[in-house]
Structures are given as C-alpha cells and as structure tokens.
Scaffold this active site. Sequence first.
Site, PDB file in Angstrom:
ATOM      1  N   TYR A   1       0.829  -1.212   0.000  1.00 36.74           N
ATOM      2  CA  TYR A   1       0.000   0.000   0.000  1.00 36.74           C
ATOM      3  C   TYR A   1       0.858   1.255   0.000  1.00 36.74           C
ATOM      4  CZ  TYR A   1      -3.833  -3.125   1.434  1.00 36.74           C
ATOM      5  OH  TYR A   1      -4.767  -4.128   1.509  1.00 36.74           O
TER       6      TYR A   1
ATOM      7  N   SER B   1     -13.367  -5.149   1.064  1.00 42.61           N
ATOM      8  CA  SER B   1     -14.256  -4.649   0.003  1.00 42.61           C
ATOM      9  C   SER B   1     -15.724  -4.839   0.371  1.00 42.61           C
ATOM     10  CB  SER B   1     -13.952  -5.344  -1.337  1.00 42.61           C
ATOM     11  OG  SER B   1     -14.477  -4.608  -2.419  1.00 42.61           O
TER      12      SER B   1
ATOM     13  N   LEU C   1     -18.093  -2.776   0.691  1.00 40.43           N
ATOM     14  CA  LEU C   1     -18.996  -1.941  -0.100  1.00 40.43           C
ATOM     15  C   LEU C   1     -18.750  -2.108  -1.596  1.00 40.43           C
ATOM     16  CD1 LEU C   1     -18.900   1.329   2.052  1.00 40.43           C
ATOM     17  CD2 LEU C   1     -20.720  -0.398   1.952  1.00 40.43           C
TER      18      LEU C   1
ATOM     19  N   GLY D   1     -17.178   0.720  -3.256  1.00 38.23           N
ATOM     20  CA  GLY D   1     -18.043   1.883  -3.351  1.00 38.23           C
ATOM     21  C   GLY D   1     -19.306   1.672  -4.146  1.00 38.23           C
TER      22      GLY D   1
ATOM     23  N   LEU E   1     -21.736  -0.458  -3.808  1.00 38.09           N
ATOM     24  CA  LEU E   1     -22.932  -0.726  -3.002  1.00 38.09           C
ATOM     25  C   LEU E   1     -23.432   0.490  -2.232  1.00 38.09           C
ATOM     26  CD1 LEU E   1     -22.076  -4.325  -1.786  1.00 38.09           C
ATOM     27  CD2 LEU E   1     -23.996  -3.674  -3.250  1.00 38.09           C
ATOM     28  N   THR E   2     -22.696   1.604  -2.288  1.00 37.95           N
ATOM     29  CA  THR E   2     -23.222   2.849  -1.718  1.00 37.95           C
ATOM     30  C   THR E   2     -24.230   3.498  -2.657  1.00 37.95           C
ATOM     31  OG1 THR E   2     -21.566   4.314  -2.719  1.00 37.95           O
ATOM     32  CG2 THR E   2     -20.980   3.254  -0.610  1.00 37.95           C
ATOM     33  N   GLY E   3     -24.189   3.095  -3.920  1.00 37.23           N
ATOM     34  CA  GLY E   3     -25.048   3.715  -4.930  1.00 37.23           C
ATOM     35  C   GLY E   3     -24.435   4.925  -5.604  1.00 37.23           C
ATOM     36  N   LYS E   4     -23.202   5.281  -5.249  1.00 34.08           N
ATOM     37  CA  LYS E   4     -22.650   6.531  -5.768  1.00 34.08           C
ATOM     38  C   LYS E   4     -22.268   6.478  -7.239  1.00 34.08           C
ATOM     39  CE  LYS E   4     -17.885   5.763  -4.095  1.00 34.08           C
ATOM     40  NZ  LYS E   4     -16.868   6.271  -3.127  1.00 34.08           N
TER      41      LYS E   4
END
Length: 344
Positions: free
Chosen positions: A53, A232, A234, A237, A239-242
Amino acid sequence: MKYSPLGRTGLQVSRVCLGTMMYGSQNTEAEGFAQMDYAVERGINFFDTAEAYAIPPRPETQGATERIIGNWFAARGNRDKVILASKIAGRADAMTWIRKGPRHTRDHIDAAVEASLTRLRTDYIDLYQLHWPDRRYSGFGFHEYHDYDGDYEDFQAILESLDRHVKAGRIRHIGVSNESPWGVMKFLGLAEREGLPRVASIQNCYNLVSRTFEYGLAEVALREQVGLLAYSPLAQGYLTGKYRHGALPAGARKTLFQRLNRYEGPGGDEMVHRYVDLAALVGVTPVQLALKFIDSRPFTTSTIIGASTMAQLKDDIDAFEIDWTPEIDRAVSTLHAGHPNPCP
C-alpha cells in the site's frame, strides 16, 4: 463497539477494522492521522495495512501507508492500544519495485518483515498475513477455476520462515488473504502436525455481490476458528449507490483510477441497483445494509472499512449499530438466490 476473538490467539479485535490502504494516495498523512484518531475514539482497536500500500500499487507510493501509520504511532505514543495487521505481497512478477518481484521464500519474508517494522516504527506486528498466495492462483475473484503450471514455495517452508519471526517476537500471529479452502487447510494441517504457527484469520473479499466465501471457506472459518476479515464490504463503493447511472463523483476511486472491473461484469450493475433499492424498501441506507449484512454473518471476525473522507468513515462506523432483522435477512437472501455472486 463490539469485539470478537481473533482465531485462537486470545486477542479480542473490534468488529470494525480500520482499512488504511488509501493513506499516501487518496488520503494525506494528516487525513490518515485524523481517521486513526477518530477510529480509536469510537472503540476500534484493529488496523489493517500491507507492504504494497498505498493503492493502486505503484513504485512511488509503495510503503507509504505503513510509514504514515508508523508516524502516527510515534506521534501518539499508543502502539499498545492497536492490534496491527500487515501483509507481505504474494508472487507478482510484474511488481518489480518490491524485491524485484515478491515471493514467500525465506529471504523475501525476512526482508519484508524487517522493512515493514522499520516503516511502522514498531518492533512487532500483531497479525502478519500472506497478501495472496505464492502459487499462481486466481484468488482475486473468478467464475471458473484454472490450473496454473509453475513452482511455488512449499507450504511448510513458508510456515517455518514465519515461525522464526514469531519466536523472535517480531510477529505475534499469522493469517492468510485471498486464499482458497485447500490452501487454508494445508496451512492448518501442517501447523498442527509440525508445531508451526497456526493461521488465525482469512482476509478475503466478501460483500452482497460477492459471497463465494460461503461456498467452502465459511465452514472452515467456523469449524477451525479461523474467522473472516472481510475486505471490500462496499464493493469498492458500488454498493453505496454513488456510481449509479454512470455517475463519477469527484475524488472517488473509480473516477481517479478506473480499477473497479471486478464489479463491472455481467449482472453486477443490475444487482447493485437491486440492493440499493432494497435498502430504501427496508428503511436503511445502502451503506447500512451492506456493512451490517457482513457483520451479521456467524463466520465474520471483523469487517474492514476504508474511507477517503471523515464523513464516510463516520457513516461506515455508524452503520454497524443498526438492527439486522429477520425481515431484512430474508429480503437479502431472496435477492441473492435470484442472481448469486455476479462479482466474485
């Protein structure tokens, strides 16, 4: 905050684990400090990082996340308040900036442990994980299994190399990541037979659109007390709908890096829409539905969350406080049965 046993180690880790892989890329050191301070205030005692990372993996940012965490330890003087997990990269011939291509041989493990300890400014790592296998294995998600030719480091040799560091106190416990049921059971069998370090956890992808962990590893996790550290949660990201309807929010990972193909296969977009709509139907946010689902599974030890902003981090932690009702569980199961695992 609730806590769970980390395998058979005797450690109790928070059900929420702070993921840090964006420190040094999307997040500055100051932002990382603020997130770690807030996480500890909320009762989180478990942080996860890796030698590879920040993400996405690049030579110029490799090791940046560990350095930021190490600077935070030095500034706060609270190393003993955190159960720290890090990871050694698996076989990756193209990642030439990490030891000219990382492996799990003794020399690589020795060098990786020493370098991580230096960056983290600590003399021990609580949980040291194999980020992905040394053998050529599609551990990052696949619909079909393919056998790959080529050598790989012997499982017992890997455990013996790690054991030297456990005995020296440089690492306390070991774990695996992106691993298969066969791989986990090989490690467990050798540990029991040879008196070598026992795998304490399995850090694999797990979320509403990627539940293949349940097909083989869930039983291993429960019966062998080697719980899931879910990454992971979400779906990067989604699954946030963004990202609905092609949206590309400023600063979001897809907008910056275009590295989300795992969640863009056939059926993925459709099922993300359905879960986001289901959240509204049952009276919770998409983030609450996605994160509390993972927390409600009996084989989960901790869910690894990551955020690029403090607002996201607060929302993520708050999500674990909702009630997971039988009605919500049935609704999720019904959707899953209709199109399981579009994004393995």
